[in-house]
Write a protein that holds these residues in place. Structure first.
Motif, short mmCIF file in Angstrom:
data_model
loop_
_atom_site.label_atom_id
_atom_site.label_comp_id
_atom_site.label_asym_id
_atom_site.label_seq_id
_atom_site.Cartn_x
_atom_site.Cartn_y
_atom_site.Cartn_z
N ARG A 14 -3.02 47.72 -11.22
CA ARG A 14 -2.76 48.57 -10.05
C ARG A 14 -1.42 49.26 -10.20
O ARG A 14 -0.41 48.62 -10.49
CB ARG A 14 -2.76 47.74 -8.78
CG ARG A 14 -4.10 47.17 -8.46
CD ARG A 14 -4.04 46.46 -7.13
NE ARG A 14 -5.32 45.83 -6.89
CZ ARG A 14 -5.47 44.63 -6.40
NH1 ARG A 14 -4.42 43.92 -6.07
NH2 ARG A 14 -6.66 44.13 -6.21
N TYR A 16 1.08 51.19 -7.94
CA TYR A 16 1.34 51.53 -6.55
C TYR A 16 2.10 52.84 -6.45
O TYR A 16 3.10 53.05 -7.13
CB TYR A 16 2.12 50.41 -5.86
CG TYR A 16 1.23 49.22 -5.56
CD1 TYR A 16 0.46 49.20 -4.41
CD2 TYR A 16 1.14 48.17 -6.44
CE1 TYR A 16 -0.38 48.13 -4.15
CE2 TYR A 16 0.31 47.09 -6.19
CZ TYR A 16 -0.44 47.08 -5.04
OH TYR A 16 -1.28 46.02 -4.78
N THR A 24 -2.44 52.59 -3.72
CA THR A 24 -2.44 52.70 -5.18
C THR A 24 -2.77 54.11 -5.64
O THR A 24 -3.28 54.93 -4.87
CB THR A 24 -3.46 51.73 -5.80
OG1 THR A 24 -4.78 52.12 -5.39
CG2 THR A 24 -3.19 50.30 -5.41
N GLU A 25 -2.50 54.35 -6.91
CA GLU A 25 -2.84 55.62 -7.54
C GLU A 25 -4.35 55.87 -7.43
O GLU A 25 -4.79 56.98 -7.15
CB GLU A 25 -2.40 55.57 -8.99
CG GLU A 25 -2.43 56.88 -9.71
CD GLU A 25 -1.81 56.77 -11.09
OE1 GLU A 25 -2.58 56.70 -12.06
OE2 GLU A 25 -0.57 56.77 -11.18
#
Length: 96
Positions: A14, A16, A24-25
């Motif tokens: 993940r 962020y 998250t992205e």
């Protein structure tokens, strides 16, 4: 393994974007795929960028200048909003 422990699949991949709200992205990219084309629209969908604001530039970078149906419509001079359904009233009733 991380620190001598086995890490469950997907646990550490993940990235962020917004640490204030844990966005998250991947979540930003999903909101963009669902039609959010600006940091403000991402904020409306996820709250990312509405607290300290340090993630706004990262959100802008993720959005880039990729395909955006609303942006493309605006650049071509077409309406960006869809028409109201026929069953909705066209005006609000006047108060007495």
């Amino acid at each position: 393994m991380a620190g001598g422990r086995t890490v469950p699949a997907g646990r550490w991949n993940r990235v962020y974007v917004c640490s204030c709200f844990g966005i998250t992205e991947a979540q930003v990219k999903q909101h963009a795929a669902d039609g959010a084309c600006t940091p403000r629209q991402i904020a409306s969908a996820s709250k990312a960028g509405t607290d300290c604001g340090s993630c706004v530039r990262r959100i802008q970078a993720l959005l880039g200048r990729g395909a955006c149906p609303r942006r493309e419509a605006a650049e071509q001079g077409r309406p960006m909003l869809t028409a109201l359904p026929d069953d909705l009233p066209r005006s609000l009733p006047r108060s007495a």
